[in-house]
Design a protein around this motif. Structure first.
Motif, PDB file in Angstrom:
ATOM      1  N   TRP A 217      32.478  26.502  43.152  1.00  0.00           N
ATOM      2  CA  TRP A 217      33.738  26.647  43.892  1.00  0.00           C
ATOM      3  C   TRP A 217      34.895  26.965  42.947  1.00  0.00           C
ATOM      4  O   TRP A 217      35.772  27.774  43.269  1.00  0.00           O
ATOM      5  N   ASP A 218      34.896  26.343  41.764  1.00  0.00           N
ATOM      6  CA  ASP A 218      35.948  26.626  40.788  1.00  0.00           C
ATOM      7  C   ASP A 218      35.894  28.077  40.334  1.00  0.00           C
ATOM      8  O   ASP A 218      36.936  28.727  40.178  1.00  0.00           O
ATOM      9  N   ILE A 219      34.685  28.605  40.134  1.00  0.00           N
ATOM     10  CA  ILE A 219      34.534  30.010  39.754  1.00  0.00           C
ATOM     11  C   ILE A 219      35.081  30.915  40.853  1.00  0.00           C
ATOM     12  O   ILE A 219      35.839  31.866  40.590  1.00  0.00           O
TER      13      ILE A 219
ATOM     14  N   THR B  46      42.837  35.068  40.670  1.00  0.00           N
ATOM     15  CA  THR B  46      43.050  36.119  39.683  1.00  0.00           C
ATOM     16  C   THR B  46      43.211  37.470  40.351  1.00  0.00           C
ATOM     17  O   THR B  46      44.102  38.266  39.992  1.00  0.00           O
ATOM     18  N   LEU B  47      42.366  37.738  41.330  1.00  0.00           N
ATOM     19  CA  LEU B  47      42.436  39.011  42.056  1.00  0.00           C
ATOM     20  C   LEU B  47      43.772  39.145  42.788  1.00  0.00           C
ATOM     21  O   LEU B  47      44.403  40.207  42.762  1.00  0.00           O
ATOM     22  N   GLN B  48      44.209  38.073  43.414  1.00  0.00           N
ATOM     23  CA  GLN B  48      45.484  38.094  44.117  1.00  0.00           C
ATOM     24  C   GLN B  48      46.650  38.286  43.155  1.00  0.00           C
ATOM     25  O   GLN B  48      47.614  38.997  43.461  1.00  0.00           O
ATOM     26  N   LYS B  49      46.569  37.667  41.988  1.00  0.00           N
ATOM     27  CA  LYS B  49      47.623  37.787  40.991  1.00  0.00           C
ATOM     28  C   LYS B  49      47.740  39.219  40.480  1.00  0.00           C
ATOM     29  O   LYS B  49      48.843  39.759  40.347  1.00  0.00           O
ATOM     30  N   GLU B  50      46.593  39.835  40.208  1.00  0.00           N
ATOM     31  CA  GLU B  50      46.608  41.220  39.719  1.00  0.00           C
ATOM     32  C   GLU B  50      47.129  42.161  40.792  1.00  0.00           C
ATOM     33  O   GLU B  50      47.954  43.044  40.517  1.00  0.00           O
ATOM     34  N   ALA B  51      46.675  41.976  42.029  1.00  0.00           N
ATOM     35  CA  ALA B  51      47.106  42.845  43.122  1.00  0.00           C
ATOM     36  C   ALA B  51      48.593  42.667  43.418  1.00  0.00           C
ATOM     37  O   ALA B  51      49.298  43.647  43.707  1.00  0.00           O
ATOM     38  N   SER B  52      49.092  41.445  43.357  1.00  0.00           N
ATOM     39  CA  SER B  52      50.514  41.212  43.632  1.00  0.00           C
ATOM     40  C   SER B  52      51.387  41.842  42.552  1.00  0.00           C
ATOM     41  O   SER B  52      52.472  42.354  42.838  1.00  0.00           O
TER      42      SER B  52
ATOM     43  N   GLN C 137      51.685  40.193  33.904  1.00  0.00           N
ATOM     44  CA  GLN C 137      50.916  39.490  34.936  1.00  0.00           C
ATOM     45  C   GLN C 137      49.638  40.247  35.270  1.00  0.00           C
ATOM     46  O   GLN C 137      48.556  39.659  35.373  1.00  0.00           O
ATOM     47  N   VAL C 138      49.753  41.567  35.424  1.00  0.00           N
ATOM     48  CA  VAL C 138      48.583  42.396  35.705  1.00  0.00           C
ATOM     49  C   VAL C 138      47.603  42.345  34.536  1.00  0.00           C
ATOM     50  O   VAL C 138      46.385  42.225  34.736  1.00  0.00           O
ATOM     51  N   ALA C 139      48.118  42.397  33.318  1.00  0.00           N
ATOM     52  CA  ALA C 139      47.250  42.371  32.136  1.00  0.00           C
ATOM     53  C   ALA C 139      46.486  41.058  32.045  1.00  0.00           C
ATOM     54  O   ALA C 139      45.274  41.035  31.785  1.00  0.00           O
ATOM     55  N   GLU C 140      47.194  39.949  32.256  1.00  0.00           N
ATOM     56  CA  GLU C 140      46.542  38.640  32.186  1.00  0.00           C
ATOM     57  C   GLU C 140      45.472  38.489  33.258  1.00  0.00           C
ATOM     58  O   GLU C 140      44.355  38.021  32.982  1.00  0.00           O
TER      59      GLU C 140
END
Length: 266
Positions: free
Chosen positions: A75-77, A84-90, A176-179
């Protein structure tokens, strides 16, 4: 057990994976039952009932701990990969919204280049990164597109105060996108190791097999109980596998839908 087996199970269509992970333990339970009843008599089973029940309770406690740790880790994975996906997309979305701030007839080419850079990066993620992530192999297919997008946004010279102020925030969105991009590409290295999957499988087989060392008043009832336990074990396995490999499967738990939307940016 190598990590290849759970990865291959996760890559199967959901209904096939569920069928395998549930049918195999049930079949194993039934086959072991037939073998045990052929080897031992009802009297021997009855004599071992008390001691066998105590030992089986110990095995079940071990399985409960291992299953819980596996589910929590899986679940943590999944949660980390989703965030992470949401952060990159945002971050990409905010960059797309910032493009219109560079208004004016002299910056038409700049706006077009910015939108094209976002589209190219989103396309590289979906067409190059995503297949590699599904296969569980490292990927650097979006490196060039990301570097180009970074240069397009950082090298622009603002003509108005609003544009110059926005450039300071633009660097934060790019960071943010890079991270998030690095975290997304390294999700495979965070998955549960092969030793953990081996432990889960070993304890699961032990739970299914050990229950046959003591019998009950009714053989049919004992078989039915064994089948129910096997279904529970199989369900835990399939849920853990699906969560541990969120980018894999048909359908996967996580899709490149946000990046596909960015590819239509005009």
């Amino acid at each position: 057990m190598d990590i290849l087996l759970p990865h291959e199970l996760a890559a199967l269509p959901t209904w096939i994976g569920m069928t395998i992970c549930i049918a195999v333990p049930v079949a194993l339970a039934l086959v072991l039952g037939r073998i045990m009843y052929a080897l031992f008599t009802a009297t021997e089973f009855q004599a071992n009932a008390v001691v066998g029940a105590v030992k089986y309770g110990f095995v079940v406690e071990i399985y409960a701990v291992v299953a819980a740790l596996t589910l929590v880790g899986a679940w943590d994975i999944f949660q980390t990969a989703r965030d992470t996906l949401q952060k990159e997309a945002s971050g990409l979305y905010m960059l797309a919204l910032a493009v219109d701030t560079y208004d004016g007839p002299t910056m038409v080419g700049t706006r077009q280049e910015m939108r094209a850079a976002i589209r190219d990066y989103a396309g590289a993620v979906t067409q190059r990164d995503w297949p590699a992530m599904q296969a569980g192999v490292p990927s650097g297919g979006s490196d060039a597109a990301f570097q180009h997008m970074t240069r397009v946004f950082l090298d622009v010279e603002g003509e108005r105060n609003a544009q110059q102020t926005l450039q300071q925030q633009t660097s934060n969105w790019l960071a943010q996108v890079a991270e998030a991009r690095i975290a997304r590409l390294s999700v495979q290295s965070r998955t549960l190791s092969g030793l953990i999957w081996m432990l889960v499988l070993t304890v699961s087989v032990a739970v299914i097999a050990f229950q046959w060392f003591f019998g009950g008043a009714s053989a049919a009832m004992h078989v039915a109980m064994a089948a129910v336990i096997a279904v529970i074990v199989g369900s835990v396995l399939i849920v853990s596998i699906k969560l541990a490999f969120p980018y894999v499967g048909d359908p996967p738990l996580l899709t490149p839908a946000p990046f596909l939307a960015m590819m239509d940016l005009r």
